[in-house]
Design a protein around this motif. Structure first.
Motif, PDB file in Angstrom:
ATOM      1  N   ALA A  99       1.081  -1.114  -0.045  1.00 46.46           N
ATOM      2  CA  ALA A  99      -0.347  -0.432   0.153  1.00 46.46           C
ATOM      3  C   ALA A  99       0.583   1.235  -0.099  1.00 46.46           C
ATOM      4  CB  ALA A  99      -1.015  -0.132   0.903  1.00 46.46           C
TER       5      ALA A  99
ATOM      6  N   SER B 104      -3.557   3.461  -2.943  1.00 51.26           N
ATOM      7  CA  SER B 104      -4.418   3.446  -1.545  1.00 51.26           C
ATOM      8  C   SER B 104      -5.613   4.123  -1.424  1.00 51.26           C
ATOM      9  CB  SER B 104      -3.192   2.593  -0.721  1.00 51.26           C
ATOM     10  OG  SER B 104      -2.722   2.215  -1.172  1.00 51.26           O
TER      11      SER B 104
ATOM     12  N   ILE C  44      -9.627   3.457  -0.588  1.00 51.74           N
ATOM     13  CA  ILE C  44     -10.305   4.233   0.050  1.00 51.74           C
ATOM     14  C   ILE C  44     -10.768   5.096  -0.242  1.00 51.74           C
ATOM     15  CG2 ILE C  44      -9.694   5.285   2.738  1.00 51.74           C
ATOM     16  CD1 ILE C  44      -6.439   3.894   2.816  1.00 51.74           C
TER      17      ILE C  44
ATOM     18  N   THR D 297      -7.627  -2.593   3.884  1.00 49.33           N
ATOM     19  CA  THR D 297      -8.320  -1.435   3.145  1.00 49.33           C
ATOM     20  C   THR D 297      -9.108  -1.425   3.445  1.00 49.33           C
ATOM     21  OG1 THR D 297      -6.850  -1.178   1.052  1.00 49.33           O
ATOM     22  CG2 THR D 297      -8.696  -0.116   0.487  1.00 49.33           C
TER      23      THR D 297
END
Length: 816
Positions: free
Chosen positions: A15, A22, A26, A346
């Motif tokens: 990540a 990432s 998210i 995540t």
């Protein structure tokens, strides 16, 4: 252990190596999970939770079901005061039996309507609220019959939003419905309070509501809701059996004493107090919740599809690394676990961020849906139901976003991957087409819902109801018309009528008993030769002489009422019928001179046929309607004024006249069109919420399509290079990609229509009794949604397709 420390550290390092990817993943999952968790928090607080967190197992709410109720249909209702007294006095399985009634009040300090609850003095105790935030709660003496103690408690949100959290509010006087009330305390709201307001003793009801006859002393007027606590050792079944016996005794006593106007038979049902267990709506709430959470689930799935493509792109970029790991002996099962762990981290971070949204979103939705009540929404905190739902969403997001990367890694060709080339397994994956189709289908459902709701307010305000709305003023009055005050009330009405008629610009004044855009239960209307039970349903509107001229309703045949017509019950009584009434009762015949009989056995001679109106449901013709003549000495019905000139100035003048004759009047006159616009405002607020969610979904879909095509084009760079080397020009490459995407969009629209139509049909069926015109099939809405979605989808495809035309054949074929 299932989670290996090395795998966890590797997932964190992966990540960190791709921070932008990432962060995007998210954010996308936070939107999907957060919206679902926030709306579920609202639904959980309003519908699923009992109204108390203090020993909810002993809390019961009692619902009576009456048979033989006026029209003869069995229906759930409230309790009369006498029934409440019988339950409170004779029930041995219950303790602390409390009652309440939801009402409304005008807070004169701000001239605004606020919710109000008239309660018995043990109301807060059974809800587990024994200590107010400030002051004290009600005492038993303040709820004794005949006292009518004018004291009030403020809810915490009302105290903070309307009184600035004034710590010295105790003892101050506020005016509700023009009556002075002394503030004695500030309390927190019950667990599932929908909106906050004030609490007053139920014994002030005769003063508070200005009713024709007080429901507090009327044995034939159900108005109280009842809840209680079970005594230790008793179950709900025990209490239900005992209450059924008590109310059957009440039924017999009422019939013997001829107290009630109907031969009633009562049964009861006990619940935990949550709205979802309300027997009158028990079949409706699950459908409603499914219709709300279903589209939100599509938003989550769209977010997961975006994250899937991001992870899939990352796994393809890392195919050399993955192949090397497999060549060095790492098992595919462990590889699967590593990829699943990356998705889980995540989704977990997104889930933690979504907790904040679960706290904030309910408050935002309530304030947007009801701007007039802004600041009055109680704080809705997530409980274990919400956190359990949130955990399920995180699990779904983890699995949904990791399936495609895991599948790609599982089918990886080691030889071609170690050489740095794509294998045939990844060249033309079905995943690409499936992802585009799924995103288009899910977006189409949400966009169709947004178009339908966005158009409703304009439909409501633009409709022609068949009568004048902009120049007809509704004058709401709250006058005590009880028998002991009848003479004074009649004198006030006469003085008010005389004063209003002298106002410049006033053309006419009239009354009617039915309110525009409120559905009214029909009555049985018979022809002279028919017995009771053989008639047909029709609504009855008791109107004054000038009604038709005031509202501008055309007479299609015969004449309207004149001052010489009698409103008596003799054979000379006359009536006007609507066109729908004439068609139903005398198809193809002249209705003038026909006789009809009402449920009270009153006979009326038809003297005219009025044009049909659309006054019950927006845009839909009313059913059969019978207009009867109002007795000039009657005190029922709503006053309406037809005027010329500006509405705002007329409203002020009429209000000043009303206020000068009765200072207790606080309701502002409004035109019928303003009332329509107010209803449209509520729809606009709801439409804003749905449109916002649909825009999020479309944004996710467009970025998803962009990601899918970008991924597919990167996978097919060698193919494009070969085609260009063989003579294909850039226009052909560009066109082939748009055609490929267009086919998937067409399939997605077809799948979306197959999903949307059942949802729209279910919602239309759910609100079929509401006044709003919501059709089960709206071709224009589907067409608008399709055009919008196709436009933005092709916009999302444009850049990847353009990038494919710039592939360098020499670089693409360098490894050949």
């Amino acid at each position: 252990m299932w989670i290996d420390r090395q795998d966890l550290l590797y997932s964190i390092r992966s990540a960190r190596r791709a921070p932008l990817l990432s962060i995007i993943a998210i954010v996308a999952l936070s939107l999907g999970i957060g919206l679902n968790a926030g709306v579920f928090t609202l639904l959980n607080a309003l519908f699923l939770n009992p109204p108390t967190e203090n020993d909810p197992a002993s809390f019961v709410q009692v619902y009576p079901k009456y048979e033989g109720w006026f029209t003869g249909a069995a229906q759930y209702s409230s309790f009369t005061t006498e029934d409440y007294d019988a339950v409170r006095t004779h029930a041995t399985t219950l303790q602390d039996v409390a009652a309440w009634q939801h009402s409304g009040a005008i807070l004169e300090q701000e001239h605004m309507g606020i919710p109000a609850v008239l309660v018995t003095c043990n109301y807060f105790h059974i809800l587990g609220i024994d200590r107010p935030l400030l002051g004290r709660i009600l005492t038993p003496q303040e709820c004794e019959r005949g006292t009518a103690a004018q004291v009030v408690l403020l809810s915490e949100p009302l105290w903070r939003s309307r009184f600035g959290a004034n710590p010295h509010i105790l003892g101050e006087t506020i005016h509700l419905n023009a009556l002075p009330f002394t503030v004695i305390g500030v309390v927190s709201d019950p667990a599932n309070a929908r909106i906050s307001g004030v609490y007053a003793p139920y014994t002030v009801e005769p003063l508070f509501d200005h009713l024709v006859a007080s429901r507090l002393t009327d044995p034939d007027a159900p108005w109280l809701e009842i809840a209680a606590r079970l005594r230790p050792g008793y179950s709900r079944a025990d209490a239900q059996a005992e209450l059924t016996t008590i109310l059957r005794q009440q039924d017999r006593a009422y019939v013997e004493r001829k107290v009630t106007s109907f031969n009633r038979k009562t049964s009861v049902e006990l619940t935990n107090g949550s709205f979802i267990q309300d027997p009158a709506y028990r079949d409706t709430f699950p459908v409603l919740i499914a219709l709300i959470l279903g589209p939100l689930s599509l938003v989550l799935l769209l977010a997961c599809s975006n994250v899937t493509m991001l992870f899939l792109s990352r796994s393809v970029v890392r195919r050399g690394e993955i192949a090397l790991r497999l060549a060095l002996g790492v098992g595919r099962t462990r590889l699967l676990r590593m990829l699943l762990l990356e998705s889980f981290l995540t989704a977990l971070i997104a889930g933690l961020l979504s907790i904040a949204m679960a706290y904030r979103i309910p408050h935002v939705i309530i304030n947007v849906a009801n701007p007039a009540g802004s600041g009055l929404a109680p704080l809705m905190r997530p409980n274990w139901h919400v956190f359990g739902y949130l955990a399920a969403l995180v699990a779904i997001a983890t699995i949904a976003s990791s399936l495609a990367p895991i599948h790609a890694a599982w089918k990886l060709d080691l030889v071609t991957a170690l050489k740095g080339r794509e294998g045939t397994a990844t060249m033309r994956s079905r995943i690409n087409a499936t992802m585009i189709v799924a995103q288009i289908a899910m977006s189409f459902v949400l966009l169709t819902a947004a178009v339908l709701f966005a158009r409703l307010p304009s439909i409501v305000t633009a409709l022609d109801p068949g009568f004048e709305t902009r120049q007809t003023l509704s004058v709401p009055l709250a006058i005590d018309t009880s028998p002991h005050n009848r003479a004074a009330a009649l004198s006030l009405y006469r003085a008010l009528e005389a004063r209003i008629r002298t106002i410049p610009g006033v053309r006419s004044l009239s009354y009617e008993t039915l309110y525009p855009f409120e559905k009214t239960p029909p009555s049985e209307i018979r022809l002279p030769r028919e017995e009771k039970g053989q008639g047909q349903p029709a609504t009855i509107d008791n109107v004054s002489t000038d009604f038709f001229s005031t509202f501008g309703i055309r007479m299609m045949a015969g004449r309207s009422f004149v001052s010489s017509d009698s409103a008596s019950t003799t054979a000379t009584s006359v009536a006007v019928v609507s066109q729908a009434f004439a068609r139903q009762f005398w198809p193809g015949e002249d209705p003038i001179g026909k006789i009809v009989v009402t449920p009270e056995d009153k006979r009326y001679t038809v003297i005219g046929v009025a044009a049909d109106t659309r006054s019950e449901r927006f845009g839909i013709l009313d059913g059969p309607r019978l207009y009867t003549l109002r007795d000039p000495s009657a005190l029922d019905g709503q006053m309406y004024v037809r005027f010329t000139g500006g509405a705002a100035s007329m409203e002020r003048v009429v209000f000043d006249v009303v206020k000068s004759l009765d200072r207790n009047q606080v309701m502002t006159p409004q035109t019928i069109w303003e009332q329509l616009d107010s209803a449209a405002d509520k729809l606009r607020s709801l439409a804003h919420i749905i449109v916002a969610m649909a825009l999020i979904a479309v944004l996710l879909a467009v970025t998803g399509i962009y990601g899918v095509l970008s991924f597919a084009i990167n996978q097919r760079r060698r193919e494009f290079g070969i085609r260009m080397a063989l003579g294909a020009n850039r226009h052909k490459i560009f066109r082939s990609i748009l055609l490929y995407g267009g086919r998937q969009i067409a399939i997605g629209l077809a799948c979306g229509f197959a999903l949307a139509e059942p949802v729209v049909w279910a919602f239309a069926h759910l609100i079929k009794n509401s006044p709003f015109p919501f059709r089960s099939f709206d071709g224009s809405a589907f067409s608008i949604a399709s055009v919008l979605l196709v436009s933005v989808s092709f916009a999302g495809m444009w850049l990847p397709a353009l990038r494919a035309t710039h592939v360098d054949p020499m670089k693409a074929l360098r490894t050949e």
